[in-house]
Each structure stands twice: as C-alpha cells, then as structure tokens.
Scaffold this active site. Structure first.
Site, PDB file in Angstrom:
ATOM      1  N   SER A 186       0.941  -1.029  -0.102  1.00 57.87           N
ATOM      2  CA  SER A 186       0.040   0.111   0.096  1.00 57.87           C
ATOM      3  C   SER A 186       0.642   1.135   0.169  1.00 57.87           C
ATOM      4  O   SER A 186       1.512   1.552  -0.746  1.00 57.87           O
ATOM      5  CB  SER A 186      -0.983   0.033   1.386  1.00 57.87           C
ATOM      6  OG  SER A 186      -1.985   0.832   0.876  1.00 57.87           O
ATOM      7  N   GLU A 308      -9.238  -5.727  -4.164  1.00 54.17           N
ATOM      8  CA  GLU A 308      -8.693  -4.928  -3.029  1.00 54.17           C
ATOM      9  C   GLU A 308      -9.632  -4.008  -2.630  1.00 54.17           C
ATOM     10  O   GLU A 308      -9.766  -3.848  -1.323  1.00 54.17           O
ATOM     11  CB  GLU A 308      -7.804  -3.666  -3.782  1.00 54.17           C
ATOM     12  CG  GLU A 308      -6.559  -4.526  -4.287  1.00 54.17           C
ATOM     13  CD  GLU A 308      -5.166  -4.551  -3.702  1.00 54.17           C
ATOM     14  OE1 GLU A 308      -5.372  -4.056  -2.416  1.00 54.17           O
ATOM     15  OE2 GLU A 308      -4.195  -5.057  -4.311  1.00 54.17           O
ATOM     16  N   HIS A 401      -7.888  -5.785  -0.101  1.00 52.26           N
ATOM     17  CA  HIS A 401      -6.554  -5.032   0.258  1.00 52.26           C
ATOM     18  C   HIS A 401      -5.910  -5.688   1.678  1.00 52.26           C
ATOM     19  O   HIS A 401      -6.727  -5.799   2.866  1.00 52.26           O
ATOM     20  CB  HIS A 401      -6.960  -3.605   0.434  1.00 52.26           C
ATOM     21  CG  HIS A 401      -5.705  -2.492   0.646  1.00 52.26           C
ATOM     22  ND1 HIS A 401      -4.709  -2.528  -0.685  1.00 52.26           N
ATOM     23  CD2 HIS A 401      -5.339  -1.681   1.449  1.00 52.26           C
ATOM     24  CE1 HIS A 401      -3.774  -1.497  -0.159  1.00 52.26           C
ATOM     25  NE2 HIS A 401      -4.326  -1.235   0.885  1.00 52.26           N
TER      26      HIS A 401
END
Length: 483
Positions: A186, A308, A401
């Site tokens: 990320s 995600e 995610h």
C-alpha cells in the site's frame, strides 16, 4: 544476549530458541522534533556503552484508524520522540556473513502504521536465510504535508536515511549491503514507486517488491497546497511551518483524522484537488507521473489483490448502498466511458451488484493497472495477483486489500490478522508466497516467468497457485490511454 557495533555505538539484542537474533528500536536518524521538525532527517547522535535493543522503540505519531479498520488492520502505538528507528532480525549476526537483506516499508495511507506491528515480525524471513529490517517513517502532516520553506516528502526522506544507515551498518548484522531488497505494501509500495521514479534512493537497493501500490499515487503541488490550506483552516492557523509547529500533537492528530473523513464525505475537487479520487490527503508530492524505465537498475516484483477495494466497501456497509447512478459517476471520474466499460465488467460478473462492479473498477484504477504500467516500463519484471478469498463478512470480503500480508510474512497464527483471514487460512498458500518472496530477494527470480506485453504471465496466488496469461485482459484494455 548478542552485541553488535554500529557507526553510532554498540547495541545488545536477543536470540530466540530457533537461533534468530533480533535488534529492536535502533535509531537511524535523530528525533524529528523541536528545531528538526518538518526538516529532512538528521543523523542520529552517537551513544556511549552498549544500547539495549531488546524492545521496540517509539512509533511515529498518528491518530488511530477509525472503526471498523482499527480492528481489521494491525498497527501499534508506542509514545516517544525517538521514532525514526528500525528493527533487525538475522539468522547469522556475525559480521561478514553476506546474507541478502529485505527492508520492509509499512502501509497505512501515509497516515498510519509502524514497523513494529506484530504482523511484521521478521523472524520467518530470518529463518529463511535473509536479514529482515522493518522501520518507522514520519506520517501525516509531519511526513507529507506540503509547506513552504521545507522539503516535501519528509517521510520518504526518512526511508532514504534508513536505507543509508542500512548500507553503512548492515554488514555488522550479517547482511550484504549490495544485496538489498525493499518491499512494501500500500503506502509502503507507493513510496517505493516514488523512490524508483525519482532516483532518490539510487544505489541503496537492488530489488524491490511492490504490493498493492506503484507509481501513480501522488499529489501535484497545487492539490497538496489545497490540503495544507484546508487543514490549517480547520486548526485556525495559517498554512506555515511555524504555525503547524505550534499546534500540539493532541490537536493536530485528531484534525488530520477528521480531514481524511471529510475528503470521503465531500469528494469535491474544488476542496481537495486530486485527493478526491484516492481519498488520501497525505501523499508524496511530485510534479506528475513518472515511470522508472528500463535503466533503473532494480529487479521488480509487482502485484495487487484481486478484490482490493472490498476492504473499504464491505466492512463499512457501503457495498450494498451504491446505486447504478453512483457506479456510472465513479467510472466517469476514473476516466472510463461507462457505456463502453461497464458491460465488459458485467460480462465477467453477471450477478454483480453496482457496488461489486464499482469495487472491481476501483481496484483496477487504484491498484492493478498502475502495477501493470510499472511492470511494462521495466522489462524483466515479475507480476503476481493475490486471489485467495477471505471467508470473513459472509465471504463478501474476498481477496481484499492487505489480505496478503500474513501470507507474505508467514504469520497466519498472528491473532492480529484473524479479523481479515478468518480462523483457518491455508498454510500451503503462505508457504508458497513466502518462499517466492525469499527466492526473489536471493536470486531475482520468484519462480515464474517474467512479465512481457505478449504473454503478460502472472502468478495467481489462490488456493492452488498457478500462472495465467493476461488475467481479465478485456478489462485491462479498457484502461489503455486512461490510466
């Protein structure tokens, strides 16, 4: 106890029953407060005697995640100003062992996270024959707010300072400074993307693994200035270094968290500029998109998770509240023609709701397509997709995610990950993924063919990992010339 020497002084670590030595909380830069606030990092002060390195050091100041993410995403908070520190796990702490080094850059939207969360314990990597390093860097306004008279991207400058410290000192812990792999997820991966495209850390790492982030995540100065002005107005101050330095952290950190919530609640470009698309008011500031190209000199492993955006839509209940109109509006904002693009996404998901289609579109815009663009720019890159679906939230969370993290770190038994994975995630998948990361750090080859624009070979990490050529190619083509 194990003692090793650094340029600043000696440190005493501890050794586990399985032979992994750990050295925790070692400063790589001076505390970024007082006269050093909002400046580039300064070298750490040397110390006399042997410094204890058996406990994690302070974390960079940050507000906690808002519910429900405070439960879903592991992080910790340790107070103290000496927050620019790092942690080392090594299987061979003797100087000169020459082991590969892996340096972890945590995620958290440039506003949260730390290198000392239990989920980032590097022991498994050390057992696999590498020296693993995790670190903290400045977050939020201290790390990324665009202010006149001080350098931008101070959080990234912290990362560069840590990499320089590692180059100078890691041999004392058994690592080879010429075999460094940075890996991040990320915001951590997005930071690596900026380091690659700007050359800020050229020569300090030789391989890079980018998980759910690439080079497309930044603010141009005009948008960054809007963010600074909005935060200053919320605090009742002028958008200057002096004014922000005078705000106590007890006031600044809640205001930062409120600002992030306001971007989501009122996604008006007049207020937030480009931040309305990715909902991150604190990001690296650059003039525009730049891809590193074939001469960057770094081997790349790049990928994303198949679903995600479900992390942001399912636990909050937003997935079921998205209308067809909102889906069309979002697709247009991302640069697609809804009449052309949405039938392609629907064809692969005939029973999907508008929220599920929006999740697929947003996942491609935010994560998958930037990863592929980076892979296309650096020949020889390897590409993966994480596709194992979590059973949490009645199976709707999917391959969301951050779900790959416990598999990468080989920490399926860490209770901080259970809210994401559920009680019985597949150990063979963790074995395969962790081994691929180790293999890449050691050899530059994770175990499958490199990506190219002919075959677009991608390793899909599902219950049974397998290679696929050009997964969801029709959807990928929609983004040509758009993202």
């Amino acid at each position: 106890m194990t003692v090793r020497t650094t340029e600043q002084g000696a440190v005493r670590g501890s050794t586990s029953a399985d032979g992994v030595a750990s050295f925790l909380g070692i400063p790589y830069a001076a505390p970024p407060f007082g006269p050093r606030r909002f400046l580039a990092p300064c070298p750490p002060e040397p110390w006399q005697g042997v410094r204890d390195a058996t406990a994690y050091g302070p974390t960079a100041p940050h507000a906690p995640y808002a519910p429900p993410f405070d439960v879903l995403i592991p992080e910790n908070e340790i107070p103290g100003e000496d927050c620019l520190n790092l942690n080392i796990w090594t299987p061979a702490p003797e100087p000169g062992a020459g082991l590969p080094v892996m340096v972890w850059l945590h995620g958290g939207a440039f506003s949260n996270g730390s290198g000392s969360a239990s989920g980032y314990d590097g022991s498994a990597f050390a057992r696999g024959g590498v020296v693993c390093v995790t670190l903290n860097y400045r977050l939020g306004s201290d790390g990324f707010l665009h202010l006149p008279g001080v350098p931008d991207n101070r959080g990234l400058l912290d990362q560069v300072a840590a990499l320089r410290w590692i180059r100078a000192n890691i041999a004392s812990f058994g690592g080879d400074p010429d075999r460094v792999t940075v890996f991040g997820e990320s915001a951590g991966a997005m930071g690596i993307g900026v380091l690659l495209s700007t050359g800020l850390a050229r020569g300090l790492f030789h391989r890079a693994i980018l998980q759910s982030g690439a080079c497309h995540h930044f603010l141009r100065p005009a948008s960054a200035a809007l963010i600074a002005s909005r935060l200053a107005a919320k605090l009742g101050i002028e958008p200057t270094v002096e004014a922000f330095a005078g705000v106590p952290l007890t006031d600044l950190l809640p205001a930062q968290a409120q600002l992030r919530a306001e971007v989501s609640a009122r996604p008006d470009p007049a207020l937030w500029g480009e931040a309305v698309l990715n909902m991150m008011p604190f990001e690296p500031v650059t003039a525009g998109l730049s891809l590193p190209g074939p001469d960057c000199g770094v081997d790349l492993l790049i990928g994303s998770n198949r679903e995600e955006n479900r992390l942001f839509l399912v636990p909050t209940g937003l997935l079921d509240r998205i209308s067809e109109t909102a889906l069309h509006t979002a697709a247009t904002a991302y640069g697609l023609d809804p009449a052309e693009a949405l039938p392609v996404y629907r064809a692969a998901r005939p029973a999907a709701t508008p929220g599920e289609l929006l999740s697929a579109v947003a996942t491609d815009w935010f994560y998958r397509v930037p990863a592929l663009r980076l892979a296309e720019s650096v020949p020889g890159s390897h590409v993966y997709e994480f596709a194992w679906r979590s059973p949490q939230f009645e199976g709707h969370l999917g391959a969301c995610h951050a779900l790959e993290l416990p598999f990468v770190f080989h920490r399926l038994d860490d209770p901080s990950y259970t809210p994401l994975t559920g009680p019985h995630p597949p150990q063979p998948l963790a074995d395969a993924m962790h081994e691929a990361w180790l293999s890449f750090a050691k050899t530059g080859d994770p175990g499958w063919p490199a990506y190219d624009t002919t075959t677009r070979t991608t390793m899909v990490f599902a219950e049974a990992p397998t290679c696929e050529d050009d997964p969801r190619g029709r959807e990928r083509l929609l983004w040509d010339g758009v993202r």
